[in-house]
Design a protein around this motif. Structure first.
Motif, PDB file in Angstrom:
ATOM      1  N   UNK A  37       0.848  -1.184   0.000  1.00  0.00           N
ATOM      2  CA  UNK A  37       0.000   0.000   0.000  1.00  0.00           C
ATOM      3  C   UNK A  37       0.889   1.242   0.000  1.00  0.00           C
ATOM      4  N   UNK A  38       0.389   2.271  -0.636  1.00  0.00           N
ATOM      5  CA  UNK A  38       1.165   3.485  -0.878  1.00  0.00           C
ATOM      6  C   UNK A  38       1.717   4.101   0.414  1.00  0.00           C
ATOM      7  N   UNK A  39       0.940   4.072   1.494  1.00  0.00           N
ATOM      8  CA  UNK A  39       1.390   4.732   2.724  1.00  0.00           C
ATOM      9  C   UNK A  39       2.615   4.055   3.338  1.00  0.00           C
ATOM     10  N   UNK A  40       2.946   2.829   2.904  1.00  0.00           N
ATOM     11  CA  UNK A  40       4.164   2.161   3.375  1.00  0.00           C
ATOM     12  C   UNK A  40       5.322   2.351   2.402  1.00  0.00           C
ATOM     13  N   UNK A  41       5.007   2.701   1.155  1.00  0.00           N
ATOM     14  CA  UNK A  41       6.023   2.760   0.111  1.00  0.00           C
ATOM     15  C   UNK A  41       6.463   4.161  -0.287  1.00  0.00           C
ATOM     16  N   UNK A  42       5.620   5.159  -0.049  1.00  0.00           N
ATOM     17  CA  UNK A  42       5.948   6.525  -0.448  1.00  0.00           C
ATOM     18  C   UNK A  42       5.879   7.453   0.757  1.00  0.00           C
ATOM     19  N   UNK A  43       7.018   7.992   1.168  1.00  0.00           N
ATOM     20  CA  UNK A  43       7.109   8.878   2.337  1.00  0.00           C
ATOM     21  C   UNK A  43       6.375   8.310   3.552  1.00  0.00           C
ATOM     22  N   UNK A  44       6.729   7.101   3.970  1.00  0.00           N
ATOM     23  CA  UNK A  44       5.983   6.457   5.049  1.00  0.00           C
ATOM     24  C   UNK A  44       6.195   7.133   6.400  1.00  0.00           C
ATOM     25  N   UNK A  45       5.141   7.154   7.180  1.00  0.00           N
ATOM     26  CA  UNK A  45       5.208   7.588   8.572  1.00  0.00           C
ATOM     27  C   UNK A  45       4.087   6.889   9.321  1.00  0.00           C
ATOM     28  N   UNK A  46       4.238   6.809  10.631  1.00  0.00           N
ATOM     29  CA  UNK A  46       3.187   6.209  11.457  1.00  0.00           C
ATOM     30  C   UNK A  46       1.900   7.018  11.290  1.00  0.00           C
ATOM     31  N   UNK A  47       2.024   8.342  11.353  1.00  0.00           N
ATOM     32  CA  UNK A  47       0.841   9.209  11.297  1.00  0.00           C
ATOM     33  C   UNK A  47       0.067   9.038   9.994  1.00  0.00           C
ATOM     34  N   UNK A  48       0.762   9.103   8.851  1.00  0.00           N
ATOM     35  CA  UNK A  48       0.062   8.979   7.568  1.00  0.00           C
ATOM     36  C   UNK A  48      -0.509   7.574   7.391  1.00  0.00           C
ATOM     37  N   UNK A  49       0.211   6.577   7.879  1.00  0.00           N
ATOM     38  CA  UNK A  49      -0.276   5.201   7.771  1.00  0.00           C
ATOM     39  C   UNK A  49      -1.537   5.003   8.612  1.00  0.00           C
ATOM     40  N   UNK A  50      -1.540   5.550   9.820  1.00  0.00           N
ATOM     41  CA  UNK A  50      -2.723   5.443  10.679  1.00  0.00           C
ATOM     42  C   UNK A  50      -3.929   6.111  10.023  1.00  0.00           C
ATOM     43  N   UNK A  51      -3.716   7.287   9.457  1.00  0.00           N
ATOM     44  CA  UNK A  51      -4.814   7.999   8.794  1.00  0.00           C
ATOM     45  C   UNK A  51      -5.407   7.146   7.679  1.00  0.00           C
ATOM     46  N   UNK A  52      -4.544   6.564   6.843  1.00  0.00           N
ATOM     47  CA  UNK A  52      -5.012   5.724   5.740  1.00  0.00           C
ATOM     48  C   UNK A  52      -5.693   4.457   6.259  1.00  0.00           C
ATOM     49  N   UNK A  53      -5.077   3.778   7.202  1.00  0.00           N
ATOM     50  CA  UNK A  53      -5.611   2.505   7.685  1.00  0.00           C
ATOM     51  C   UNK A  53      -6.942   2.673   8.404  1.00  0.00           C
ATOM     52  N   UNK A  54      -7.131   3.794   9.073  1.00  0.00           N
ATOM     53  CA  UNK A  54      -8.403   4.030   9.766  1.00  0.00           C
ATOM     54  C   UNK A  54      -9.548   4.243   8.779  1.00  0.00           C
ATOM     55  N   UNK A  55      -9.222   4.712   7.576  1.00  0.00           N
ATOM     56  CA  UNK A  55     -10.249   4.976   6.564  1.00  0.00           C
ATOM     57  C   UNK A  55     -10.441   3.808   5.596  1.00  0.00           C
ATOM     58  N   UNK A  56      -9.500   2.882   5.566  1.00  0.00           N
ATOM     59  CA  UNK A  56      -9.486   1.852   4.529  1.00  0.00           C
ATOM     60  C   UNK A  56      -9.504   0.464   5.169  1.00  0.00           C
ATOM     61  N   UNK A  57     -10.707  -0.097   5.249  1.00  0.00           N
ATOM     62  CA  UNK A  57     -10.878  -1.351   5.985  1.00  0.00           C
ATOM     63  C   UNK A  57     -10.068  -2.513   5.414  1.00  0.00           C
ATOM     64  N   UNK A  58     -10.029  -2.659   4.079  1.00  0.00           N
ATOM     65  CA  UNK A  58      -9.300  -3.795   3.501  1.00  0.00           C
ATOM     66  C   UNK A  58      -7.817  -3.735   3.856  1.00  0.00           C
ATOM     67  N   UNK A  59      -7.250  -2.530   3.862  1.00  0.00           N
ATOM     68  CA  UNK A  59      -5.829  -2.389   4.185  1.00  0.00           C
ATOM     69  C   UNK A  59      -5.596  -2.651   5.674  1.00  0.00           C
ATOM     70  N   UNK A  60      -6.488  -2.158   6.515  1.00  0.00           N
ATOM     71  CA  UNK A  60      -6.370  -2.403   7.952  1.00  0.00           C
ATOM     72  C   UNK A  60      -6.417  -3.903   8.251  1.00  0.00           C
ATOM     73  N   UNK A  61      -7.313  -4.614   7.559  1.00  0.00           N
ATOM     74  CA  UNK A  61      -7.415  -6.074   7.756  1.00  0.00           C
ATOM     75  C   UNK A  61      -6.101  -6.770   7.388  1.00  0.00           C
TER      76      UNK A  61
END
Length: 76
Positions: A37-61
Motif C-alpha cells: 500500500x502506498x502509505x508504506x512505500x511513499x514517504x511512510x510515517x506512522x501518522x500517515x499510515x494510521x490515517x489511511x488505515x483508519x479509513x481503509x478497511x481492507x488495508x487495515x485487515x
C-alpha cells in the motif's frame, strides 16, 4: 458473575500499537513488500499510515493479519 473474555485476539490492542510493533520489527521497506500500500512505500510515517488505515478497511485487515502472524516474534 464472571466477565465474558473476548475471543478477538486483537481485543484491547490499538491500531497505533499494531503499526508501531510491525514497523519496529519489519521497517517500512519490508512492510511495503508484505502489504503493498502506498502509505508504506511513499514517504511512510506512522501518522500517515494510521490515517489511511483508519479509513481503509481492507488495508487495515491486511495489517491486522500480518500482526497476528508476526506477533509471536515480538516476544523476546
Amino acid at each position: 458473575m464472571e466477565k465474558q473474555q473476548s475471543k478477538d485476539p486483537l481485543h484491547g490492542i490499538t491500531l497505533k500499537i499494531i503499526l508501531e510493533k510491525l514497523v519496529d520489527y519489519y521497517g517500512f521497506d519490508t512492510m511495503g513488500e508484505l502489504v503493498n500500500i502506498k502509505c508504506f512505500n511513499e514517504n511512510p510515517s506512522i501518522k500517515s499510515s494510521l490515517t489511511f488505515l483508519r479509513k481503509t478497511e481492507w488495508a487495515r485487515k491486511k495489517v491486522e493479519e500480518l500482526y497476528l502472524k508476526a506477533e509471536p516474534k515480538f516476544e523476546n
